[in-house]
Design an enzyme around this catalytic site. Structure first.
Site, PDB file in Angstrom:
ATOM      1  N   THR A  90       3.315   2.077  35.326  1.00  0.00           N
ATOM      2  CA  THR A  90       2.793   0.871  35.982  1.00  0.00           C
ATOM      3  C   THR A  90       3.927  -0.115  36.249  1.00  0.00           C
ATOM      4  OG1 THR A  90       0.733   1.225  34.766  1.00  0.00           O
ATOM      5  CG2 THR A  90       0.957  -0.879  35.882  1.00  0.00           C
ATOM      6  N   HIS A 285       6.208  11.564  47.360  1.00  0.00           N
ATOM      7  CA  HIS A 285       6.260  10.291  48.087  1.00  0.00           C
ATOM      8  C   HIS A 285       7.425  10.416  49.067  1.00  0.00           C
ATOM      9  CE1 HIS A 285       6.750   6.052  48.938  1.00  0.00           C
ATOM     10  NE2 HIS A 285       5.706   5.738  48.179  1.00  0.00           N
ATOM     11  N   GLU A 298       5.774   1.734  50.021  1.00  0.00           N
ATOM     12  CA  GLU A 298       5.037   2.001  51.256  1.00  0.00           C
ATOM     13  C   GLU A 298       4.753   0.702  52.017  1.00  0.00           C
ATOM     14  OE1 GLU A 298       2.434   5.377  50.784  1.00  0.00           O
ATOM     15  OE2 GLU A 298       0.876   4.159  51.707  1.00  0.00           O
ATOM     16  N   HIS A 424       5.840  12.217  42.842  1.00  0.00           N
ATOM     17  CA  HIS A 424       5.357  10.854  42.581  1.00  0.00           C
ATOM     18  C   HIS A 424       4.089  10.819  41.735  1.00  0.00           C
ATOM     19  CE1 HIS A 424       4.951   6.619  43.127  1.00  0.00           C
ATOM     20  NE2 HIS A 424       3.835   6.707  43.831  1.00  0.00           N
ATOM     21  N   HIS A 425       3.070  11.586  42.111  1.00  0.00           N
ATOM     22  CA  HIS A 425       1.762  11.414  41.449  1.00  0.00           C
ATOM     23  C   HIS A 425       1.103  12.768  41.217  1.00  0.00           C
ATOM     24  CE1 HIS A 425      -1.790   8.833  40.543  1.00  0.00           C
ATOM     25  NE2 HIS A 425      -2.455   9.944  40.846  1.00  0.00           N
ATOM     26  N   ARG A 464      -3.200  11.393  47.107  1.00  0.00           N
ATOM     27  CA  ARG A 464      -3.642  10.038  46.752  1.00  0.00           C
ATOM     28  C   ARG A 464      -3.108   9.020  47.755  1.00  0.00           C
ATOM     29  NH1 ARG A 464      -1.271   5.833  44.783  1.00  0.00           N
ATOM     30  NH2 ARG A 464       0.486   6.828  43.713  1.00  0.00           N
TER      31      ARG A 464
HETATM   32  C1  SIN Z   1       4.371   2.607  46.867  1.00  0.00           C
HETATM   33  O1  SIN Z   1       4.224   1.393  46.934  1.00  0.00           O
HETATM   34  O2  SIN Z   1       4.843   3.223  47.815  1.00  0.00           O
HETATM   35  C2  SIN Z   1       4.037   3.308  45.608  1.00  0.00           C
HETATM   36  C3  SIN Z   1       2.813   2.768  44.968  1.00  0.00           C
HETATM   37  C4  SIN Z   1       1.721   3.783  44.976  1.00  0.00           C
HETATM   38  O3  SIN Z   1       2.013   4.956  44.751  1.00  0.00           O
HETATM   39  O4  SIN Z   1       0.561   3.438  45.206  1.00  0.00           O
END
Ligand code: SIN
Length: 490
Positions: A90, A285, A298, A424-425, A464
């Protein structure tokens, strides 16, 4: 190559300090990297503590869960965090929190609906997400924004992320990265609520007696007994053994995740009988600095930024979902791109100053100078930006189909960050229901075991959306806390 050593941990902590993320000195954290000893130098004796709710992980999810469990009447709530600092991934959360039908949207004349948020999330996840979980996420998003506001965390600066139909990404008032407001804000509230937050306490086992989870055990030998245990340990985006197991094609990618993101909670929950789903659904990402794994938010594209390749040309609608943009980047010469933006985008994103500080961005007073610094064809770059500006100003159709986040790039100086995709996720993880109970392979709840945030699977399907992770950790962190408190109170 990707294993995290003590050296990595040290440079990670020093990096956090350089970014201004830490509220304590790096020296105290680096000291904390060593095994903890008692004052006389002997290892501490194992302790047994009994409480109402035990939470594994002090990231955004864990702290939201703890605060809610306490507010819902759980008398003794303990958070156990294996790192020597709070916040987990976070801390790096940059763009913001998606939410629909919020009072801030209404005040700013933004028309949105929970139904539209549901559709964006389901379609963005390639129609693989669990509809009940998605509806629960979106329907409770405005409540989570109001709750954060009530505890002093105001997210009223609304922007847009890729794959969303309207502006619903809620950010701190000054446009700073959301994690830097969330983590200290939640931590302060946890302290004020009298919740025990123990750092450097690494949970290694979830204890199950018969059919019921009854507590956890830590590496230091301590036992914490409780009728309700919440797993809030995040994904496995920094565990390259697991990446290799589930997605060998990503084994050589960099990661945006902090070193501690090892999938511990998923493995412990599975050992306690939980089903793990969608484990191969791992998001890359598209705008990640390859040297440090740092993320270029982003929101930079959402505010008007574009992507150009090594020929100085655009190649994709930059507001497409992360899977689409990542794939398009990998088709470019050298498999990289530059995120290009101007001063007006910089002004809206406080984190852009950190990109400059960290040496992630190249700055120039004109597009010609930027091209020269990046060794790009100046005429091609200028023509690219001119064409994009024309579309942004006239509203005419864009050759790549971009209709969102358009803003002419006309305010010098200009900035560019070299990027490529990075892990990333994790969309997969512990299977849950809308009460955040962990489920077994038959879909039956495991008594006493709850999970929330990136450690769970099923909400985000195969992709996501940016801004949905913070929504997930707040809405589901709170729900897990609520459910755990209910069980604890009997
Ligand atoms: C981003 O701001 O690109 C990353 C944050 C997210 O993964 O929601």
């Amino acid at each position: 190559m990707h294993e995290f050593s003590e050296m990595d941990r040290r440079s990670f902590i020093q990096g956090l300090a350089a970014l201004g993320v830490l509220s304590v000195t790096p020296a105290s954290l680096l000291a904390g990297c060593q095994p903890q000893k008692s004052e006389v130098g002997a290892e501490r004796l194992p302790q047994v503590q009994s409480c109402d709710v035990v939470i594994i992980g002090a990231g955004g999810t864990g702290m939201a869960a703890a605060l809610t469990a306490k507010a819902e009447g759980a008398a003794k709530v303990i958070i156990l965090e294996k790192e020597n600092t709070v916040g987990g991934n976070t801390n790096f959360s940059s763009s913001g929190m998606n939410a629909s039908e919020t009072r801030f949207q209404a005040e700013q004349g933004i028309e949105d609906s929970n139904q539209l948020f549901v559709e964006d999330t389901y379609i963005g996840g390639k129609e693989r997400g669990d509809m009940a979980l998605i509806e629960h996420l979106c329907d409770n998003s405005a409540e989570a924004i109001d709750w954060l506001d009530s505890i002093g965390i105001r997210l009223d600066n609304i922007s847009q992320t890729a794959g969303t139909s309207v502006k619903r990404c809620h950010r701190p008032t000054d446009g700073s990265a959301v994690g830097k407001t969330l983590v200290p804000g939640l931590e302060k509230n946890v302290g004020q609520a009298g919740i025990d937050l123990l750092l450097g306490e690494n949970v290694t086992r979830i204890i199950k007696e018969g059919d019921k989870v009854t507590g956890v055990q830590t590496a230091s030998g301590n036992t914490y007994t409780a009728p309700a245990v919440i797993v809030a340990t995040g994904g496995f985006g920094a565990n390259f053994e697991m990446i290799k197991q589930y997605r060998p094609d990503l084994a050589d990618f960099v990661t945006t995740n902090m070193p501690g993101t090892q999938g511990d909670g998923m493995r412990m929950a599975a050992a306690a009988g939980a089903e793990l789903i969608d484990m191969d659904q791992i998001q890359t990402h598209p705008t990640v600095d390859q040297e440090h794994g740092s993320l270029i938010a982003e929101a930079i594209r959402g505010g008007g930024g574009i992507l150009v390749n090594s020929e100085g040309r655009r190649f994709v609608d930059e507001m497409k979902t992360r899977d689409v943009v990542s794939a398009a980047e990998l088709e470019q010469p050298g498999k990289y791109a530059y995120v290009l933006y101007d001063q007006q985008v910089w002004d809206k994103n406080k984190d852009a100053a950190n990109y400059d500080k960290q040496g992630l961005s190249v700055k120039a007073d004109s597009l010609e100078e930027l091209a020269s610094k990046l060794k790009l064809d100046a005429a091609a770059l200028s023509a690219t930006v001119a064409a994009y500006n024309e579309v942004s100003l006239s509203g005419a159709s864009d050759e790549f189909g971009r209709t969102q986040g358009l803003a002419a790039l006309t305010s010098a100086p200009y900035y560019a960050c070299k990027v490529a995709p990075g892990i990333h996720h994790c969309m997969g993880g512990i299977r849950i229901n809308i009460d955040n109970q962990a489920l077994d392979a038959d879909g039956q709840p495991i008594a006493g075991l709850f999970a929330a945030g990136e450690t769970t699977g099923g909400i985000h399907g195969a992709n996501r959306l940016g801004g949905n992770a913070v929504c997930d950790i707040m809405v589901n962190g709170r729900q897990a806390g609520r459910s755990a408190a209910k069980l604890a109170k009997g």
